[in-house]
Enzyme design. Structure first.
Site, PDB file in Angstrom:
ATOM      1  N   HIS A  78       0.828  -1.221   0.000  1.00  0.00           N
ATOM      2  CA  HIS A  78       0.000   0.000   0.000  1.00  0.00           C
ATOM      3  C   HIS A  78       0.861   1.270   0.000  1.00  0.00           C
ATOM      4  O   HIS A  78       0.664   2.138  -0.865  1.00  0.00           O
ATOM      5  CB  HIS A  78      -0.961  -0.028   1.189  1.00  0.00           C
ATOM      6  CG  HIS A  78      -1.691   1.256   1.400  1.00  0.00           C
ATOM      7  ND1 HIS A  78      -2.566   1.790   0.474  1.00  0.00           N
ATOM      8  CD2 HIS A  78      -1.657   2.146   2.438  1.00  0.00           C
ATOM      9  CE1 HIS A  78      -3.052   2.932   0.938  1.00  0.00           C
ATOM     10  NE2 HIS A  78      -2.504   3.176   2.120  1.00  0.00           N
ATOM     11  N   HIS A 102       3.748   6.920   5.582  1.00  0.00           N
ATOM     12  CA  HIS A 102       2.596   7.674   6.077  1.00  0.00           C
ATOM     13  C   HIS A 102       1.807   6.942   7.153  1.00  0.00           C
ATOM     14  O   HIS A 102       1.092   7.575   7.940  1.00  0.00           O
ATOM     15  CB  HIS A 102       1.677   8.076   4.908  1.00  0.00           C
ATOM     16  CG  HIS A 102       0.880   6.950   4.326  1.00  0.00           C
ATOM     17  ND1 HIS A 102       1.368   6.139   3.319  1.00  0.00           N
ATOM     18  CD2 HIS A 102      -0.370   6.498   4.602  1.00  0.00           C
ATOM     19  CE1 HIS A 102       0.440   5.247   3.002  1.00  0.00           C
ATOM     20  NE2 HIS A 102      -0.615   5.435   3.757  1.00  0.00           N
ATOM     21  N   GLU A 106       1.100   5.809  12.938  1.00  0.00           N
ATOM     22  CA  GLU A 106      -0.213   5.357  13.406  1.00  0.00           C
ATOM     23  C   GLU A 106      -0.246   3.866  13.691  1.00  0.00           C
ATOM     24  O   GLU A 106      -0.782   3.424  14.710  1.00  0.00           O
ATOM     25  CB  GLU A 106      -1.271   5.702  12.357  1.00  0.00           C
ATOM     26  CG  GLU A 106      -2.675   5.306  12.769  1.00  0.00           C
ATOM     27  CD  GLU A 106      -3.679   5.540  11.657  1.00  0.00           C
ATOM     28  OE1 GLU A 106      -4.849   5.195  11.857  1.00  0.00           O
ATOM     29  OE2 GLU A 106      -3.297   6.061  10.594  1.00  0.00           O
ATOM     30  N   ASP A 107       0.331   3.064  12.793  1.00  0.00           N
ATOM     31  CA  ASP A 107       0.188   1.608  12.875  1.00  0.00           C
ATOM     32  C   ASP A 107       1.373   0.894  13.510  1.00  0.00           C
ATOM     33  O   ASP A 107       1.241  -0.253  13.930  1.00  0.00           O
ATOM     34  CB  ASP A 107      -0.032   1.019  11.470  1.00  0.00           C
ATOM     35  CG  ASP A 107      -1.335   1.500  10.839  1.00  0.00           C
ATOM     36  OD1 ASP A 107      -2.199   1.962  11.598  1.00  0.00           O
ATOM     37  OD2 ASP A 107      -1.470   1.421   9.612  1.00  0.00           O
ATOM     38  N   ASP A 169      -3.306   8.300  -1.037  1.00  0.00           N
ATOM     39  CA  ASP A 169      -3.607   7.230  -0.083  1.00  0.00           C
ATOM     40  C   ASP A 169      -5.072   6.798  -0.203  1.00  0.00           C
ATOM     41  O   ASP A 169      -5.395   5.612  -0.291  1.00  0.00           O
ATOM     42  CB  ASP A 169      -3.298   7.747   1.329  1.00  0.00           C
ATOM     43  CG  ASP A 169      -3.748   6.787   2.422  1.00  0.00           C
ATOM     44  OD1 ASP A 169      -3.578   5.572   2.251  1.00  0.00           O
ATOM     45  OD2 ASP A 169      -4.275   7.262   3.450  1.00  0.00           O
ATOM     46  N   ASP A 289     -25.636  14.410 -23.766  1.00  0.00           N
ATOM     47  CA  ASP A 289     -24.233  14.835 -23.881  1.00  0.00           C
ATOM     48  C   ASP A 289     -23.289  13.886 -23.151  1.00  0.00           C
ATOM     49  O   ASP A 289     -22.502  14.277 -22.303  1.00  0.00           O
ATOM     50  CB  ASP A 289     -24.055  16.266 -23.366  1.00  0.00           C
ATOM     51  CG  ASP A 289     -24.567  16.420 -21.941  1.00  0.00           C
ATOM     52  OD1 ASP A 289     -25.322  15.538 -21.487  1.00  0.00           O
ATOM     53  OD2 ASP A 289     -24.201  17.414 -21.291  1.00  0.00           O
TER      54      ASP A 289
END
Length: 756
Positions: A78, A102, A106-107, A169, A289
């Site tokens: 990812h 990134h 957090e993880d 992301d 259109d």
């Protein structure tokens, strides 16, 4: 216009999700997790930068070791895909490194300090701006989400690379959501459609904007998406001959002219077709259109020359020409739009632009990195930067995360109106904007002191919606201030935040004054006087500071505001002060304390708050009983709501008193009143022609005013009717005079004051 190119092969490989194209051979999980999956896209970077990016990859790979996505792929695939999308925009090495890392904070528990030591502060700041606030505790999931958006948007305002990485992301997550549970897919898709897609559009990232919309629609409404996709494929086959004929005619027309142009066929996206069908209540067959063409030319002059060539080839539809070159969209988009009638009678839209305009139209602010020498790219970036800077201003006045997100959502508008100042300066505002929005767009002082407006030389109400081409003139007055009613019709986040900020400050001042009055009364009950600021100023200040600390406030003004709002009880605070003095060996009745405003000779009577009609947001008259001067009244100090005044016989007030007697204080009426008061009156009438006029005449004869009138539809069909009025009166004696005058009217059978 949500179009995608027929020539999908011309688009960057990472951005062709709309056409459903992927690379000829899908890489294996091991290949997608290796640095080689990214390396071939980094050829624009110097070797030293590629080396730094490789180090960031190794760091991220180690941090995410053992982690897998819902699809079963190694998690590092990812970040690599996100970095690859950023590389398509040719972002710098710091941004590519941040894209790779990134999710590390957090993880994986990586700290900002570690990132600064390994990769320096700029890269660490980018990663921090992308990190959600998962370590803070919030009362609701919505509050947590709003705070995360606030942090991201403010980081974006400081450095636009934050939102570019965040959008990359989100784009990759949207492309790979099949393995997630359906409820989670729908939640993420709704969030993307409401927040991320509009941000992409606001920054001119039209390729990302269109793909995010289509992918969100696919996950929110899979059956409708599949049905429309099938219908478009069928229509594409049916109209292939028409499209080929138009393309041949246009190419031939330009070959006969003196300048060159590149012709590119386009197709409306599935979501834009669905939205048009929904908004205009059309069937798919009625959407004519679906197809259009883009004409890219060498320079600005050739844009207008090309328009002439096309208008000579096919007849233009009246009213369907838009010049976004002379007047660019707020996100920097520039093109000429014209709709022509094709050989089969169907409308076909053409967009005409230069190469530089095309770069900005598709890449928005990202065009700055792709084409650093492009004037068009610089223009687009400046347009986006102005909006980003406005986020900082809104944040300065809006500390609440949910409110901040509300303001930002308001500004994420797809359409705009273009209006002029009296000096012919053009301004872009959201569709539905009013003169108040215009006033705040000029300057906050103009908005705060706005009292009237003129549109094209004619006076109009401040809630009037603006139209493109209007010339707006704002009338200001030095003593004017924002009206809370403006919040019901303003459209821009800037106007909304400025109005709310002003009203909050006003409420704080009024609450402080009320708290000061109430505490002075409670202190007098404890034997403490309030002289002017003349005596032992230092010891008094220290004493107040000690009291504020005990109450959990930073300073005495904050304590007074909380007393005025009912969050602290003045009697308890006064008793605590008396205890502090006793502990210090001082007699309370001998202590002279300074509050800076009240002197002993003008302090209110003990246990009383005086009402004169000038009270603001901190003191309100209850609408259940609508007290007026002459009524016996009591005040309820609601928690965080200020002082609410009820009549002594009000049933609602009595219930509150029985439940919460500590929060009741005595109030009285001033001898001199500054404003009239509202009283509720009901009348039983002989129903007939001219009844309302007779009632109005009687009220006027008694020197009162009607502020509101209500009469039910059912009563209008009967011989007798009941009417409810709100009357503006001076006091109870004046109301009695009004009631006597009404009783003498032939149409009135009975009249009485409404009491709960």
């Amino acid at each position: 216009m949500g179009f995608r190119s027929f020539a999908a092969s011309r688009l960057p490989a990472a951005l062709t999700g709309l056409s459903g194209l992927r690379t000829p051979a899908e890489p294996t999980a091991a290949e997608a997790a290796s640095f080689d999956a990214l390396l071939h896209r980094l050829s624009y970077l110097p070797k030293a930068d590629i080396k730094r990016v490789r180090e960031a990859y190794k760091f991220a790979d180690e941090a995410h070791l053992g982690q897998f996505r819902a699809s079963g792929e190694p998690y590092i695939t990812h970040p690599i895909a996100v970095a690859g999308i950023c590389a398509e925009w040719r972002l710098d090495a710091q941004a590519i490194m941040a894209a790779l890392m990134h999710d590390a904070m957090e993880d994986c528990g990586v700290t900002k300090t570690e990132l600064i030591e390994r990769f320096e502060a700029p890269t660490a700041e980018l990663v921090d701006g992308l990190t959600k606030l998962d370590k803070l505790q919030f009362s609701t999931k919505e509050e947590s989400q709003a705070e995360s958006f606030r942090k991201m948007l403010l980081a974006m305002a400081r450095d636009v690379r934050v939102i570019l990485i965040k959008l990359a992301d989100r784009l990759h997550n949207m492309r790979t959501m099949e393995a997630m549970a359906a409820p989670k897919r729908r939640r993420i898709a709704r969030e993307t459609l409401d927040i991320y897609a509009p941000i992409a559009h606001r920054l001119g990232l039209n390729q990302i904007y269109r793909e995010l919309q289509d992918l969100s629609f696919q996950h929110l409404n899979p059956w409708r998406h599949a049905a429309l996709s099938k219908a478009i494929s069928k229509a594409r086959g049916n109209r292939r001959d028409l499209v080929s004929r138009i393309e041949r005619d246009v190419l031939k027309a330009f070959e006969g002219s003196a300048h060159k142009a590149e012709i590119d066929g386009r197709e409306k996206t599935i979501y834009s077709i669905y939205k048009k069908m929904k908004d205009k209540h059309l069937s798919f067959a009625q959407v004519s259109d679906i197809f259009g063409f883009r004409v890219v030319v060498a320079d600005l002059a050739h844009c207008y020359l090309s328009l002439g060539v096309l208008h000579q080839l096919y007849k233009p539809q009246p009213g369907r020409f838009k010049d976004y070159i002379a007047i660019p969209k707020p996100n920097g988009y520039q093109s000429l739009h014209t709709t022509l009638v094709s050989p089969l009678g169907t409308p076909v839209e053409f967009q005409i632009r230069t190469e530089a305009m095309h770069m900005v139209a598709e890449k928005g602010v990202a065009a700055h990195w792709l084409y650093k020498d492009s004037g068009g790219a610089r223009s687009g970036q400046q347009m986006g930067a102005r909006w980003l800077q406005s986020l900082i201003e809104i944040q300065d006045e809006t500390r609440d995360a949910n409110e901040f997100l509300e303001h930002v959502k308001i500004d994420l508008f797809p359409d705009a109106v273009y209006v002029f100042t009296p000096k012919s300066k053009i301004m872009a505002l959201p569709k539905g904007a009013t003169p108040v929005d215009f006033a705040y767009a000029i300057h906050s002082d103009v908005g705060d002191h706005c009292v009237a407006a003129q549109i094209n030389g004619e006076a109009v109400p401040l809630r009037t919606e603006l139209s493109s081409g209007d010339v707006i003139e704002i009338v200001t007055a030095a003593g004017a201030r924002p009206n809370p009613a403006w919040l019901s019709f303003v459209r821009t986040g800037r106007a909304r935040s400025k109005i709310r900020h002003f009203l909050k400050n006003l409420e704080q001042d009024e609450s402080r004054d009320l708290g000061e009055k109430m505490l002075s009364q409670a202190l007098r009950a404890e034997g403490l006087a309030l002289p002017s600021l003349d005596d032992d100023e230092v010891s008094a200040a220290q004493l107040w500071q000690q009291l504020a600390r005990w109450a959990g406030n930073r300073h005495v003004d904050e304590l007074l505001v909380e007393i005025g709002l009912g969050r602290k009880i003045a009697t308890i605070v006064a008793k605590k002060l008396a205890r502090i003095l006793a502990e210090q060996g001082q007699r309370p009745d001998a202590v002279m304390l300074s509050m800076g405003r009240f002197a002993a000779d003008n302090a209110p009577a003990q246990g009383q708050v005086t009402l004169d009609g000038s009270e603001g947001a901190s003191v309100r008259l209850a609408t259940c009983c609508r007290p007026i001067p002459g009524d016996e009244v009591k005040g309820y100090l609601g928690r965080g709501e200020g002082l609410l005044v009820h009549t002594a016989e009000c049933q609602v007030g009595r219930k509150l008193f029985a439940r919460d007697s500590e929060h009741w204080i005595n109030v009285n009426w001033a001898e001199e009143l500054t404003h009239p008061f509202e009283a509720a009156v009901s009348l039983l009438l002989n129903n007939g022609k001219g009844v309302l006029g007779q009632v109005a005449a009687a009220v006027s004869a008694a020197e009162a005013d009607i502020t509101h009138i209500l009469m039910s539809d059912e009563s209008q069909q009967r011989e007798t009717a009941e009417m409810n009025l709100l009357l503006s009166v001076r006091d109870r004696l004046h109301l009695a005079d009004v009631l006597r005058t009404l009783k003498r009217s032939p149409a009135v059978l009975r009249v009485w004051r409404v009491k709960p």
